[in-house]
Design a protein around this motif. Structure first.
Motif, PDB file in Angstrom:
ATOM      1  N   MET A  62     -28.318  33.301  11.531  1.00 26.60           N
ATOM      2  CA  MET A  62     -27.606  32.216  12.175  1.00 26.60           C
ATOM      3  C   MET A  62     -26.393  31.852  11.319  1.00 26.60           C
ATOM      4  O   MET A  62     -26.495  31.792  10.100  1.00 26.60           O
ATOM      5  N   ILE A  63     -25.283  31.621  11.981  1.00 28.16           N
ATOM      6  CA  ILE A  63     -24.075  31.209  11.276  1.00 28.16           C
ATOM      7  C   ILE A  63     -23.664  29.829  11.773  1.00 28.16           C
ATOM      8  O   ILE A  63     -23.535  29.609  12.978  1.00 28.16           O
ATOM      9  N   ILE A  64     -23.481  28.938  10.827  1.00 24.85           N
ATOM     10  CA  ILE A  64     -23.033  27.577  11.122  1.00 24.85           C
ATOM     11  C   ILE A  64     -21.654  27.420  10.505  1.00 24.85           C
ATOM     12  O   ILE A  64     -21.482  27.662   9.312  1.00 24.85           O
ATOM     13  N   LYS A  65     -20.693  27.035  11.332  1.00 24.17           N
ATOM     14  CA  LYS A  65     -19.329  26.863  10.836  1.00 24.17           C
ATOM     15  C   LYS A  65     -18.961  25.384  10.856  1.00 24.17           C
ATOM     16  O   LYS A  65     -19.239  24.684  11.829  1.00 24.17           O
ATOM     17  N   ILE A  66     -18.345  24.955   9.771  1.00 23.23           N
ATOM     18  CA  ILE A  66     -17.810  23.610   9.666  1.00 23.23           C
ATOM     19  C   ILE A  66     -16.297  23.744   9.799  1.00 23.23           C
ATOM     20  O   ILE A  66     -15.650  24.388   8.970  1.00 23.23           O
ATOM     21  N   LEU A  67     -15.746  23.168  10.852  1.00 26.97           N
ATOM     22  CA  LEU A  67     -14.311  23.250  11.095  1.00 26.97           C
ATOM     23  C   LEU A  67     -13.652  21.970  10.610  1.00 26.97           C
ATOM     24  O   LEU A  67     -14.054  20.879  11.009  1.00 26.97           O
ATOM     25  N   GLY A  68     -12.655  22.117   9.742  1.00 26.13           N
ATOM     26  CA  GLY A  68     -11.941  20.945   9.263  1.00 26.13           C
ATOM     27  C   GLY A  68     -11.078  21.261   8.064  1.00 26.13           C
ATOM     28  O   GLY A  68     -11.175  22.322   7.465  1.00 26.13           O
ATOM     29  N   SER A  69     -10.251  20.305   7.717  1.00 26.93           N
ATOM     30  CA  SER A  69      -9.255  20.495   6.663  1.00 26.93           C
ATOM     31  C   SER A  69      -9.805  20.377   5.250  1.00 26.93           C
ATOM     32  O   SER A  69      -9.114  20.677   4.291  1.00 26.93           O
ATOM     33  N   GLY A  70     -11.027  19.908   5.130  1.00 23.97           N
ATOM     34  CA  GLY A  70     -11.595  19.692   3.797  1.00 23.97           C
ATOM     35  C   GLY A  70     -11.616  18.221   3.427  1.00 23.97           C
ATOM     36  O   GLY A  70     -11.821  17.857   2.275  1.00 23.97           O
ATOM     37  N   CYS A  71     -11.419  17.352   4.414  1.00 28.14           N
ATOM     38  CA  CYS A  71     -11.421  15.901   4.188  1.00 28.14           C
ATOM     39  C   CYS A  71     -12.830  15.425   3.848  1.00 28.14           C
ATOM     40  O   CYS A  71     -13.791  16.198   3.892  1.00 28.14           O
ATOM     41  N   SER A  72     -12.963  14.154   3.534  1.00 29.01           N
ATOM     42  CA  SER A  72     -14.272  13.619   3.145  1.00 29.01           C
ATOM     43  C   SER A  72     -15.291  13.744   4.276  1.00 29.01           C
ATOM     44  O   SER A  72     -16.467  14.035   4.025  1.00 29.01           O
ATOM     45  N   ASN A  73     -14.861  13.557   5.536  1.00 30.84           N
ATOM     46  CA  ASN A  73     -15.795  13.716   6.651  1.00 30.84           C
ATOM     47  C   ASN A  73     -16.252  15.166   6.795  1.00 30.84           C
ATOM     48  O   ASN A  73     -17.399  15.429   7.137  1.00 30.84           O
ATOM     49  N   CYS A  74     -15.349  16.108   6.543  1.00 31.47           N
ATOM     50  CA  CYS A  74     -15.707  17.527   6.604  1.00 31.47           C
ATOM     51  C   CYS A  74     -16.747  17.860   5.537  1.00 31.47           C
ATOM     52  O   CYS A  74     -17.704  18.587   5.792  1.00 31.47           O
TER      53      CYS A  74
END
Length: 79
Positions: A1-13
């Motif tokens: 399984m691959i889980i991707k986190i999409l985002g700029s690297g901000c605190s919420n990411c």
């Protein structure tokens, strides 16, 4: 399984990534967590607001930090 986190690297990411790691442990699954920070790659998923989480190439949530329990459900739905 691959889980991707999409985002700029901000605190919420970063929080979403931490929640995903905890959810993988809680769900007891073998999963790879990948950070996607390139805006073109993020937009390819049709996501306009980050952070977002993608499980097995399906966008599960965007624009907010999913809780550990929400992510566990996303994982279970993809098993």
């Amino acid at each position: 399984m691959i889980i991707k986190i999409l985002g700029s690297g901000c605190s919420n990411c970063k929080k979403l990534e931490a929640n995903a790691k905890e959810a993988v442990e809680k769900a007891n699954v073998d999963a790879e967590i990948v950070k996607v920070q390139d805006i073109k790659d993020i937009m390819a998923y049709g996501v306009m607001r980050t952070p977002a989480i993608v499980v097995n190439e399906k966008v599960k949530m965007y624009g907010k930090v999913s809780s550990v329990d929400e992510i566990v459900k996303f994982i279970q739905d993809e098993r």
